[in-house]
Enzyme design. Sequence first.
Site, PDB file in Angstrom:
ATOM      1  N   ALA A   1      -2.550   3.734   0.066  1.00 59.69           N
ATOM      2  CA  ALA A   1      -3.332   3.788   1.297  1.00 59.69           C
ATOM      3  C   ALA A   1      -4.779   3.529   0.921  1.00 59.69           C
ATOM      4  CB  ALA A   1      -3.175   5.159   1.950  1.00 59.69           C
ATOM      5  N   LYS A   2      -5.586   3.325   1.945  1.00 61.02           N
ATOM      6  CA  LYS A   2      -6.981   2.971   1.656  1.00 61.02           C
ATOM      7  C   LYS A   2      -7.710   4.088   0.904  1.00 61.02           C
ATOM      8  CE  LYS A   2      -7.403  -0.877   4.642  1.00 61.02           C
ATOM      9  NZ  LYS A   2      -7.435  -1.479   5.926  1.00 61.02           N
TER      10      LYS A   2
END
Length: 283
Positions: A244-245
């Site tokens: 994920a970011k």
Amino acid sequence: MLTRFAPSPTGDLHLGHAYSAALAHAAARAAGGCFHIRIDDIDGSRSREEFVAASLADLDWLGLAWDGDPVRQSAHLGDYAAALERLRARGFVYPCFCTRADIAQSLAAPHGPSGILYPGTCHHLSDAERARRVASEPHCWRLDMARAVALAGELVWEEEGQGTRAADPLAHGDVVLARKDAPASYHLASTVDDAAMGVTHVIRGADLIASTDVHRLLQALLDLPTPLYRHHALVCGPDGKRLAKRDAAAGLAALRDAGVDGRALAADLRAGRLPAGYSLQNP
Ligand code: GLU
């Protein structure tokens, strides 16, 4: 053959993005085709110019040269409005005035492949009430899924290497096509743009395979061609979860700063070789 990589500029790119871009780039180059970049920046509140610049710098570092200028969704809002109008004129969309809280509280709301299914509250409003409220209340536009599916009939797409897949748009309920805070949803903008850009081959993560149910239906309703699809495995981190970011260690900027050679990394990713600790998994 024309492929594309379509980052949303809402954060820095990570290894998962690099994998996706490397596959799309390799497919285009192997076929003597084109590789395009599309910046999915319709979400004005979350998109940032600094992430656009950083994403292009990352792709450059990876050696994934693209053809033409990057396409910006924010420059094509008129195309999405026109597509929505075509659907509206044929009675396939209706305005919805519900807030997220209204929908979450509705006991009637079951879950579908992409979250809570819309319980249909605003589907039952009269034309007069719709017209009155559209003039004065914030609203989004939803696809009348049952009506659309009844017209479109059974739909399929070709999943590369796996053959024909049946699309199941009904499972998604009355999805949003234009939002209160953004002039088009991901579904509408992505479908319209893939056709406008002449994308023949959509290569993207398996997390988006359910969206293809809806995209295939929109193609049928809007008389757009259906590309070939490849939904690839997702890059997972040392914890086994998809990146994920927030996973800064897998961020391409961090790897670059650590002295990693971007071109060598892209070549490894293309071959399915990931840095130690990372793996490819199908959701
Ligand atoms: N912009 C989307 C994302 O970053 C990808 C869209 C697509 O490949 O269809 O998740």
